[in-house]
Structures are given as structure tokens and as C-alpha cells.
Enzyme design. Structure first.
Site, short mmCIF file in Angstrom:
data_model
loop_
_atom_site.label_atom_id
_atom_site.label_comp_id
_atom_site.label_asym_id
_atom_site.label_seq_id
_atom_site.Cartn_x
_atom_site.Cartn_y
_atom_site.Cartn_z
N GLU A 91 0.82 -1.21 0.00
CA GLU A 91 0.00 0.00 0.00
C GLU A 91 0.85 1.27 0.00
O GLU A 91 0.50 2.27 0.61
CB GLU A 91 -0.98 0.01 1.19
CG GLU A 91 -1.96 -1.13 1.22
CD GLU A 91 -2.72 -1.29 -0.08
OE1 GLU A 91 -2.86 -0.29 -0.82
OE2 GLU A 91 -3.15 -2.40 -0.37
N GLY A 92 1.96 1.22 -0.70
CA GLY A 92 2.89 2.34 -0.74
C GLY A 92 3.90 2.18 0.38
O GLY A 92 3.55 2.26 1.56
#
Length: 597
Positions: free
Chosen positions: A441-442
Site C-alpha cells: 500500500e505504498g
């Protein structure tokens, strides 16, 4: 052995005594039906389903993992039955839009249930967590036709959503993705391409899987400005809303991972699959950020949940583990040795873990509160300010919660000594499961760059000013003489954060490398100061009740808070020095000097 009980007493404390959520919801007409009795019932039932249905499957799910055979993914034994229980009880629509069958509960409440889910079984939880982000995206950006077709079965749990971004050559740099979308005469699109690291890309939990896919139209502009978003079901939808023929989307393989082994991480091949556009052409990444930002908070809560179960399990071990004698003499002279909590170093580890867990719970609830205000508050200016606080705090929530989540799982594991390295005790699984949260998620480095670049420098500390104002308003109202020293300390730390932020704004104009060099240390400093604010709020609530407290809850809260202020918050001193050291020391070496010959 590992153990978990949902920390309902602390959850209620944060919700009711720290943030007075009931009064907030009463001020927002859309939340008027959220009563204290309803909230208590949801928390109680959430504890039961997570403790009794999901937690018993955590270790077995890790041992068995997912299997891939003949193009199909099978989840570990027990996952399907547990999922059916969760879906049939309505948990997948807890925060969903009531217009399409959701229950419309506030985010402040759903973050607490998410913590229970992740603590009980992180691998399992990723399936419904991705669905929650997917339905939020569709509710925000899809056409009415798509909403009516997809949202009810996704809230019911008959269908589950995924997020398909990453490609073999395109990770954080989505501008170079290659998946293509060719328009068809009937308004649909033919989707072709390969996506990797797709959580829940295929599984056996429900009847259909709904993929949200980033791809480019034939005439798309280069880079991120040319990305569109498409909804691509595993099975095409019949006119009556049932699942029909298989679409041309298939799982090519699953990854063999360090942790979260009960979560299927898939390579997905879209071989001329049929899809429909969500939102506007070439605006897909902006729409996808609705889901990504939801998932970033959710993954932060993964770190929090794993930290909580790691702490509870370590303390259960510590009750029985006898080693050596207390420094001031035997505490249990009738036994061969004293329990390990008599030793200052063991207490140091236990208090660090607890301080970060309880601070993290308050932080997740605080972000949830801002999300509720930004969506439901009747005052437009308050909605706007809350939305800006959410933008500021989302990268901190993702990165700081997951970094500390991993740290506390490691520190809790250390409490066991050698037993912590042995699988049967469960501690090593929490370390493995927590590690991924810092990456997906980053990555946390990307979150830090987002914080300094977009949320601090780009608006010249405008969002930070909202946060600082909120902190100072609370400090001004905190008049308990017992907390005066902590108020002064927090004011000094807030000034440090403001000064360093202004310095970064100045440095960015002269040398753009300064932001990348400072980002992670700055985010960690920001997180420490934020937790200081939330610990002060918790200590103020506890101080008001401690005199009449017979349970020891409020007294313990004040003692853990004192530990945070005296032994953890001062870490900002070294972080500030690291930031101000600048980029030159990182960039001085030539690239070829990094390689060993």
C-alpha cells in the site's frame, strides 16, 4: 501460547472518555441513530466473532497457507466457514452506504473493529479489508448503474473486491504501467495485461471477485495523467444480478511469502477480459486514491492489531516465566525464581510495546474522527478542515503505525527470550505478519515523501497549522496541575515540529534532494509528537477519574503515559539532528562506490 482478548475497556475509554464520540455523532444528523447501546453491542459482538471464529484459525492458517492448483486458489481450512459467519452477520457492510445495504456506522467505530480483525487473524482480514476499500471507491466514483449492480452483493459478502495496480515492471511508478483497455461498441472495454501482488486476486471464499483495474486507453496521455480505472468481475453479471459466465481473467500463480500466508497474493492475467469504466477517462488514478487512502489507514491498523496481540501473548508468557531474582531482592521467595517482570529491562520492553499500542489506538480513532467530521459534519468549514487533517495524517497513519507495529512485535518477541524464536509460541508469526505492512500500500518511504512533499512543503505548512491549532486548543484547556509538566513538554515538541517543518520548506527550494533525505526521520518525529498529543488527551481523561478508580485502569494509564513522555518522546532530539544533517552526507558517495567488487 498466543492469546487474544479484544481490549474493549480501552476501546471504550478512547471512544467515550478521550474523544466523547457520542456528543460528536449527536451533532451530525447522519449519525443520529448511533446510540451508546448500539455501539456497545457492536463492540461486544465484534469481540466474540474475532476471538471465537478468527483467532483459532490464525496459527493453522499460517501453517497451511493458501494453495494453488489448476488455476484455482484454496484458502486454509476453516477460512471459508469463518468468512460465511462474518458475511451472514453483516460485518462486511458495517461502514457501508445504507442506500445500497450498508449499515452506515461511523469510522471511529469501524477502526476499532478493524483492529480486532487484524489482531485475531491478519491474513484472513485482508480479504474483507480490500472489499471495504473497493466499495468506498465505487460509492464515491461509479455510475448509479454500477453502484446498484455491485454494492449490495459486496456489502453482503457474496462478492469481494480487489485492487489491481502493480505490474512486473511498475511498482510505485504507476505512470509506466502497460495494461491496456480497448473500447467496445456496447460501452464495455477489453482489458489486457498482467498485475502482480494482488491480495485476494483469487480464492474460494465467495461466489464472485470484483477487480478494480488500472489500465490505459489507446489514446491515453503519457504518465499518470493517462490512467483509467475499470471494474472487471471474475464472472460476468447476468441481467438478474447473478454471476454468469467466466470472464477472461485468471490467476497465474500465488506468491510464497515471509508472512500473511493465509492471504492469497496473486499474479492476475487479464486476457481480453471484459470491463467497464469507473469515473472519467484518464482520471483513474485519482479515483483509485480513494481506495488506496482507505487501505493505507487499514494497513496501519494491521500494525496496531498485531502489536496488541503480540503484547497480550508476551504478557501471558511473562506471568509464568521465572528467571533470576529482582534487583532489590526476591519478590517470590517461595519459588525457585521471580517472574521476569521484576526485571527493569523486561519492563522497559513491555512498557514500550504498550505505550505504542495504546497511542496507536488513540491515533487510529483520531483519524477516524476526522474522517467522520469531513463526511458528515453540517458545518462546511469544519468538513474542509477535517479533510485537510486526514490528508496530512494518512501517510503518518500508514507508516508510523506499521513501523511501530513491527517494532513492538519484535520487542514483544524479545520478552520470550529463546522461546520467542520457536514457532509454537506464536511470537515469530506476528513478526513475520507485521513486516509486510511496512511495504505494501505504498512503502513507508513513499509515505514519508508524500508527507513532506505534498502535505508540508507544497502548501507551506498550511495543513500542519490546522493540526497545531487543535493541539494547542487542547493544551489550553488541560488545567490539571498533575499534567502541567507534560503540557509544557508537548508545547516544546510542537514548536520543534513547526520549526523543522519551516526549515524543510526553505531547504526544498534550494536543493530538492533535501526532502528525500529528511522524509523518514521527519515522519517519525511527526508521529512521536502526534502520539504525545494523544497521550496527553488520554492522561487528562484518566486524571479526571483516577481518584475514584478502584480497578487500577486509570492509574495504569497515567503510568504508561509518563513512560511515553519521559522515555520515548525524547527520541525527537536525535531525529531532528538527523533531519538537519541534510542531504549532502547521503549523496556524497558515487553510485559505483556502493557496489562491492
Amino acid at each position: 501460547m498466543a492469546m487474544y482478548k479484544a481490549p474493549l475497556r480501552d476501546m471504550r475509554f478512547v471512544l467515550n472518555e478521550v474523544f466523547d464520540a457520542g456528543s460528536l455523532w449527536a451533532s451530525m444528523p447522519a449519525m443520529s441513530e448511533v446510540t451508546p447501546d448500539l455501539v456497545d453491542a457492536i463492540l461486544e459482538e465484534g469481540a466474540k466473532v474475532t476471538e471465537n471464529e478468527l483467532f483459532p484459525l490464525n496459527r493453522s492458517g499460517d501453517e497451511e497457507g493458501c494453495t494453488f492448483d489448476d488455476g484455482k486458489v484454496t484458502t486454509p481450512a476453516g477460512f471459508k466457514a469463518a468468512y460465511d459467519t462474518l458475511a451472514e452477520s453483516g460485518w462486511l457492510g458495517l461502514g457501508g452506504n445504507p442506500e445500497y445495504g450498508g449499515q452506515g456506522m461511523p469510522k471511529m467505530l469501524t477502526v476499532l473493529f478493524e483492529e480486532m480483525l487484524y489482531a485475531a487473524n491478519a491474513s484472513f482480514t485482508l480479504y474483507p479489508a480490500l472489499n471495504s476499500g473497493a466499495v468506498l471507491l465505487l460509492d464515491s466514483h461509479a455510475s448509479d448503474e454500477i453502484k446498484e449492480q455491485y454494492l449490495p452483493p459486496m456489502y453482503e459478502g457474496r462478492w469481494l473486491g480487489t485492487m489491481c495496480l502493480t505490474e512486473p515492471h511498475s511498482g510505485s511508478d504507476l505512470g509506466i504501467l502497460r495494461s491496456k483497455a480497448e473500447p467496445n461498441e456496447d460501452g464495455s472495454y477489453t482489458i489486457s495485461g498482467t498485475k502482480i501482488f494482488i491480495t485476494g486476486g483469487d480464492h474460494d471464499l465467495c461466489e464472485n471477485i470484483v477487480h478494480l483495474v488500472l489500465a490505459k486507453l489507446p489514446d491515453a496521455p503519457a504518465g499518470t495523467r493517462g490512467i483509467s480505472l475499470f471494474i472487471v468481475p471474475k464472472f460476468l453479471i447476468n441481467e438478474d444480478g447473478s454471476s454468469g459466465d467466466a470472464n477472461n481473467v485468471n490467476c497465474g500463480s500465488i506468491e510464497h511469502k515471509m508472512g500473511i500466508k493465509g492471504s492469497a497474493t496473486c499474479v492476475m492475467n487479464f486476457d481480453g477480459a471484459k470491463g467497464w469504466m469507473v469515473g472519467e477517462p484518464n482520471r483513474g488514478l485519482a479515483a483509485m486514491f480513494t481506495m488506496m487512502n482507505y487501505e493505507r489507514l487499514s494497513i496501519g491498523i494491521q500494525g496496531l492489531g498485531l502489536g496488541e496481540v503480540a503484547y497480550q501473548s508476551a504478557m501471558d508468557f511473562a506471568k509464568e516465566r521465572l528467571q533470576a531474582r529482582a534487583p532489590k531482592g526476591a519478590k517470590c521467595p517461595d519459588k525457585i525464581a521471580d517472574p521476569i517482570l521484576v526485571h527493569p529491562d523486561v519492563r522497559r520492553m513491555a512498557l514500550n510495546v504498550r505505550a505504542f499500542n495504546e497511542g496507536g489506538r488513540a491515533f487510529a480513532s483520531y483519524v477516524g474522527m476526522q474522517l467522520d467530521i469531513s463526511k458528515y459534519h453540517p458545518d462546511e468549514e469544519q468538513r474542509k478542515q477535517a479533510a485537510e487533517l486526514v490528508a496530512l495524517l494518512t501517510p503518518v497513519a500508514k507508516a508510523f503505525l506499521t513501523d511501530r507495529g513491527f517494532d513492538v512485535c519484535v520487542e514483544a518477541q524479545q520478552i520470550y527470550g529463546g522461546q520467542g524464536y520457536v514457532r509454537e509460541w506464536g511470537a515469530e508469526q506476528y513478526v513475520r505478519d507485521a513486516r509486510i505492512a511496512q511495504i505494501y500500500e505504498g512503502t513507508n518511504g513513499i509515505q514519508a515523501m508524500d508527507l513532506v512533499g505534498r502535505k508540508i512543503v507544497a502548501n507551506k505548512c498550511g495543513y500542519l497549522a490546522h493540526f497545531a491549532s487543535d493541539v494547542r486548543q487542547f493544551m489550553a484547556a488541560c488545567d490539571a496541575p498533575e499534567l502541567a509538566a507534560y503540557v509544557s513538554q508537548l508545547e516544546a515538541e510542537l514548536q520543534r515540529l513547526e520549526s523543522l517543518s519551516a526549515w524543510l520548506v526553505e531547504q526544498a527550494g534550494a536543493n530538492p534532494e533535501e526532502l528525500g533525505a529528511a522524509a523518514v526521520d521527519y515522519l517519525n518525529l511527526f508521529g512521536l509528537v502526534t502520539y504525545g498529543y494523544l497521550w496527553l488527551r488520554m492522561m487528562a481523561a484518566a486524571q479526571a477519574q483516577v481518584a475514584a478508580d478502584t480497578s487500577g485502569f486509570y492509574d495504569a494509564k497515567l503510568k504508561v503515559g509518563a513512560h511515553y513522555f519521559k522515555r520515548i518522546l525524547p527520541r525527537t532530539l536525535s531525529l531532528e539532528a538527523q533531519v538537519r544533517a541534510g542531504a549532502d552526507v547521503l549523496m556524497a558517495m558515487d553510485e559505483d562506490q556502493f557496489y562491492v567488487e
